[in-house]
Design a protein around this motif. Structure first.
Motif, PDB file in Angstrom:
ATOM      1  N   ARG A  47      10.617  91.462  74.540  1.00 57.04           N
ATOM      2  CA  ARG A  47       9.794  91.653  73.339  1.00 57.04           C
ATOM      3  C   ARG A  47       8.683  92.701  73.552  1.00 57.04           C
ATOM      4  NH1 ARG A  47       7.900  86.085  71.991  1.00 57.04           N
ATOM      5  NH2 ARG A  47       8.871  85.494  73.949  1.00 57.04           N
ATOM      6  N   GLY A  48       9.077  93.760  74.204  1.00 53.49           N
ATOM      7  CA  GLY A  48       8.154  94.885  74.351  1.00 53.49           C
ATOM      8  C   GLY A  48       7.279  94.804  75.593  1.00 53.49           C
ATOM      9  N   GLY A  49       6.344  95.726  75.672  1.00 52.46           N
ATOM     10  CA  GLY A  49       5.482  95.794  76.844  1.00 52.46           C
ATOM     11  C   GLY A  49       4.694  97.082  76.822  1.00 52.46           C
ATOM     12  N   SER A  50       4.367  97.560  78.011  1.00 48.94           N
ATOM     13  CA  SER A  50       3.616  98.817  78.063  1.00 48.94           C
ATOM     14  C   SER A  50       4.296  99.804  79.001  1.00 48.94           C
ATOM     15  CB  SER A  50       2.182  98.557  78.531  1.00 48.94           C
ATOM     16  OG  SER A  50       2.214  98.137  79.891  1.00 48.94           O
ATOM     17  N   ALA A  51       4.100 101.062  78.710  1.00 50.64           N
ATOM     18  CA  ALA A  51       4.667 102.122  79.556  1.00 50.64           C
ATOM     19  C   ALA A  51       3.554 103.073  79.944  1.00 50.64           C
ATOM     20  CB  ALA A  51       5.761 102.857  78.787  1.00 50.64           C
ATOM     21  N   THR A  99       5.431 109.303  88.026  1.00 54.79           N
ATOM     22  CA  THR A  99       5.602 107.867  88.194  1.00 54.79           C
ATOM     23  C   THR A  99       5.637 107.203  86.822  1.00 54.79           C
ATOM     24  OG1 THR A  99       4.342 107.980  90.247  1.00 54.79           O
ATOM     25  CG2 THR A  99       4.650 105.783  89.290  1.00 54.79           C
ATOM     26  N   ILE A 100       6.621 106.332  86.639  1.00 55.37           N
ATOM     27  CA  ILE A 100       6.746 105.612  85.373  1.00 55.37           C
ATOM     28  C   ILE A 100       6.567 104.130  85.683  1.00 55.37           C
ATOM     29  CG2 ILE A 100       8.254 105.146  83.387  1.00 55.37           C
ATOM     30  CD1 ILE A 100      10.007 107.548  84.774  1.00 55.37           C
ATOM     31  N   ILE A 101       5.609 103.493  85.017  1.00 52.11           N
ATOM     32  CA  ILE A 101       5.404 102.057  85.223  1.00 52.11           C
ATOM     33  C   ILE A 101       5.628 101.334  83.908  1.00 52.11           C
ATOM     34  CG2 ILE A 101       3.788 100.264  85.943  1.00 52.11           C
ATOM     35  CD1 ILE A 101       2.390 102.394  87.657  1.00 52.11           C
ATOM     36  N   LYS A 124      11.139 100.275  92.066  1.00 50.66           N
ATOM     37  CA  LYS A 124      10.693  98.979  92.587  1.00 50.66           C
ATOM     38  C   LYS A 124      10.594  98.013  91.414  1.00 50.66           C
ATOM     39  CE  LYS A 124       6.381  98.577  94.225  1.00 50.66           C
ATOM     40  NZ  LYS A 124       5.493  97.439  93.969  1.00 50.66           N
ATOM     41  N   ILE A 125      11.117  96.804  91.607  1.00 48.87           N
ATOM     42  CA  ILE A 125      11.042  95.804  90.547  1.00 48.87           C
ATOM     43  C   ILE A 125      10.212  94.622  91.044  1.00 48.87           C
ATOM     44  CG2 ILE A 125      12.355  94.221  89.068  1.00 48.87           C
ATOM     45  CD1 ILE A 125      14.775  96.078  89.409  1.00 48.87           C
ATOM     46  N   ASP A 126       9.123  94.340  90.354  1.00 46.36           N
ATOM     47  CA  ASP A 126       8.329  93.145  90.641  1.00 46.36           C
ATOM     48  C   ASP A 126       8.523  92.192  89.474  1.00 46.36           C
ATOM     49  OD1 ASP A 126       6.922  94.021  93.068  1.00 46.36           O
ATOM     50  OD2 ASP A 126       6.089  95.544  91.719  1.00 46.36           O
ATOM     51  N   THR A 127       9.065  91.027  89.772  1.00 50.15           N
ATOM     52  CA  THR A 127       9.329  90.122  88.670  1.00 50.15           C
ATOM     53  C   THR A 127       8.960  88.688  89.026  1.00 50.15           C
ATOM     54  OG1 THR A 127      11.020  89.489  87.041  1.00 50.15           O
ATOM     55  CG2 THR A 127      11.771  89.730  89.321  1.00 50.15           C
ATOM     56  N   VAL A 128       8.390  87.998  88.057  1.00 45.96           N
ATOM     57  CA  VAL A 128       8.050  86.585  88.230  1.00 45.96           C
ATOM     58  C   VAL A 128       8.636  85.842  87.039  1.00 45.96           C
ATOM     59  CG1 VAL A 128       6.195  84.883  88.432  1.00 45.96           C
ATOM     60  CG2 VAL A 128       5.888  87.171  89.403  1.00 45.96           C
ATOM     61  N   LEU A 129       9.464  84.855  87.338  1.00 48.95           N
ATOM     62  CA  LEU A 129      10.104  84.117  86.250  1.00 48.95           C
ATOM     63  C   LEU A 129       9.075  83.496  85.318  1.00 48.95           C
ATOM     64  CD1 LEU A 129      13.175  82.356  87.922  1.00 48.95           C
ATOM     65  CD2 LEU A 129      13.138  84.367  86.439  1.00 48.95           C
ATOM     66  N   GLY A 130       9.276  83.713  84.056  1.00 45.45           N
ATOM     67  CA  GLY A 130       8.372  83.150  83.052  1.00 45.45           C
ATOM     68  C   GLY A 130       7.090  83.939  82.864  1.00 45.45           C
ATOM     69  N   VAL A 183       8.480  97.361  86.392  1.00 45.76           N
ATOM     70  CA  VAL A 183       9.383  98.300  87.065  1.00 45.76           C
ATOM     71  C   VAL A 183       8.617  99.592  87.312  1.00 45.76           C
ATOM     72  CG1 VAL A 183      11.551  99.586  86.917  1.00 45.76           C
ATOM     73  CG2 VAL A 183      11.398  97.301  85.907  1.00 45.76           C
ATOM     74  N   THR A 184       8.584 100.014  88.572  1.00 44.39           N
ATOM     75  CA  THR A 184       7.901 101.258  88.928  1.00 44.39           C
ATOM     76  C   THR A 184       8.937 102.257  89.425  1.00 44.39           C
ATOM     77  OG1 THR A 184       5.990  99.957  89.600  1.00 44.39           O
ATOM     78  CG2 THR A 184       6.052 102.256  90.337  1.00 44.39           C
ATOM     79  N   MET A 185       8.985 103.401  88.784  1.00 43.88           N
ATOM     80  CA  MET A 185       9.964 104.427  89.159  1.00 43.88           C
ATOM     81  C   MET A 185       9.245 105.732  89.469  1.00 43.88           C
ATOM     82  SD  MET A 185      12.883 103.744  86.262  1.00 43.88           S
ATOM     83  CE  MET A 185      11.722 103.604  84.895  1.00 43.88           C
ATOM     84  N   LYS A 186       9.811 106.461  90.416  1.00 43.15           N
ATOM     85  CA  LYS A 186       9.202 107.721  90.818  1.00 43.15           C
ATOM     86  C   LYS A 186      10.262 108.833  90.875  1.00 43.15           C
ATOM     87  CE  LYS A 186       5.352 107.394  93.830  1.00 43.15           C
ATOM     88  NZ  LYS A 186       4.254 108.247  93.472  1.00 43.15           N
TER      89      LYS A 186
END
Lengths: 118, 150
Positions: free
Chosen positions: B59-63, B73-75, B123-129, B134-137
């Motif tokens: 449901r969306g987020g920030s870039a 770098t894209i976060i 790099k993917i940092d994820t926490v359930l719930g 996602v950080t890309m370079k």
């Protein structure tokens, strides 16, 4: 091949981008899955698709494509055409089926590495 | 291009129609900054796939996009459900996207693999719930920017 020839081969109507008809394109990709277009396509100037939603235009933009051909008599929405115009992408609409359209273009010399799954 | 630049976008999660708008904007900005076509394509495709993912799954987020001396770098950060099994999610063809998204031409299970394919680091940092970041370079030092995406 010029975009004009693509329109002629497919009996396609030019919905926008008349001024791009003399642009040369080297190859094409036929697909209804945009993720696959994003994954496998490289330097292909034409997207042949039967999928109709704004992400088709954005996908073509991301891939630096010059022309989108809608097959199976599909018609893009005015919103999609506006997006295509803004980004200088020619949009054609043909009654051909995907297989037939790709076949005609390929046998007429457009590209040799097109992906096709649509 | 010596100075670091930052672009921030809010990605609207309720509207699949507008998904990708931020990536289009970044593409335009990078073009204005004079980047080569291949670097622009890699950054914008990776970000576009990520944006679609955020809309479909979270449901969306920030870039946020940072342009430094030799890298972009894209976060992408969201507050979605998180990714239970990253290895599985990275497999080409694996998808949890609903049918309505497949009907729109996405959900082929190529999103994350494409993001990795087109970037130099991911790099993917994820926490359930809690959510996923996602950080890309993408590096654009000599030779790098013209390298193949495969």
């Amino acid at each position: 091949m010029k975009i004009r020839e693509i329109a002629s081969l497919l009996g396609a109507e030019v919905l926008c981008g008349d001024y791009l008809l003399d642009e040369e394109v080297q190859s094409a990709c036929g697909s209804d899955m945009m993720s696959d277009v994003l994954a496998y396509v490289k330097d292909q100037g034409v997207l042949v698709t039967g999928l109709v939603n704004p992400q088709v235009i954005r996908t073509a933009m991301m891939m630096d494509m010059r022309c989108i051909v809608f097959v199976r008599s599909k018609r893009p929405t005015p919103e999609m055409l506006a997006l295509a115009k803004e980004h200088h992408i020619a949009v054609l609409a043909s009654d051909s089926r995907m297989y037939e359209a790709c076949g005609k273009l390929y046998s007429s010399g457009l590209g040799s590495e097109a992906c096709a799954n649509g | 291009m010596a100075e670091a630049l930052r672009f921030h976008y809010d990605v609207d999660g309720d509207n699949f129609t507008s998904a990708g708008a931020a990536s289009v904007e970044v593409k335009r900005k990078l073009r204005q900054l004079g980047f080569d076509a291949e670097t622009i394509r890699r950054v914008s495709i990776a970000m576009y796939e990520g944006e679609i993912n955020m809309v479909v799954h979270a449901r969306g987020g920030s870039a946020d996009v940072y342009v430094d001396k030799n890298s972009i770098t894209i976060i992408l950060a969201d507050s979605g459900p998180g990714i239970p099994d990253i290895d599985l999610a990275m497999q080409e063809g694996y998808s949890t996207a609903p049918d309505n998204i497949r009907a729109l031409g996405f959900g082929a299970g190529m999103g994350l693999p494409n993001m990795k394919r087109y970037t130099d680091e991911m790099k993917i940092d994820t926490v359930l719930g809690k959510g996923t970041t996602v950080t890309m370079k993408v590096y654009f030092t000599t030779g790098k920017s013209t390298s193949s995406a495969e």
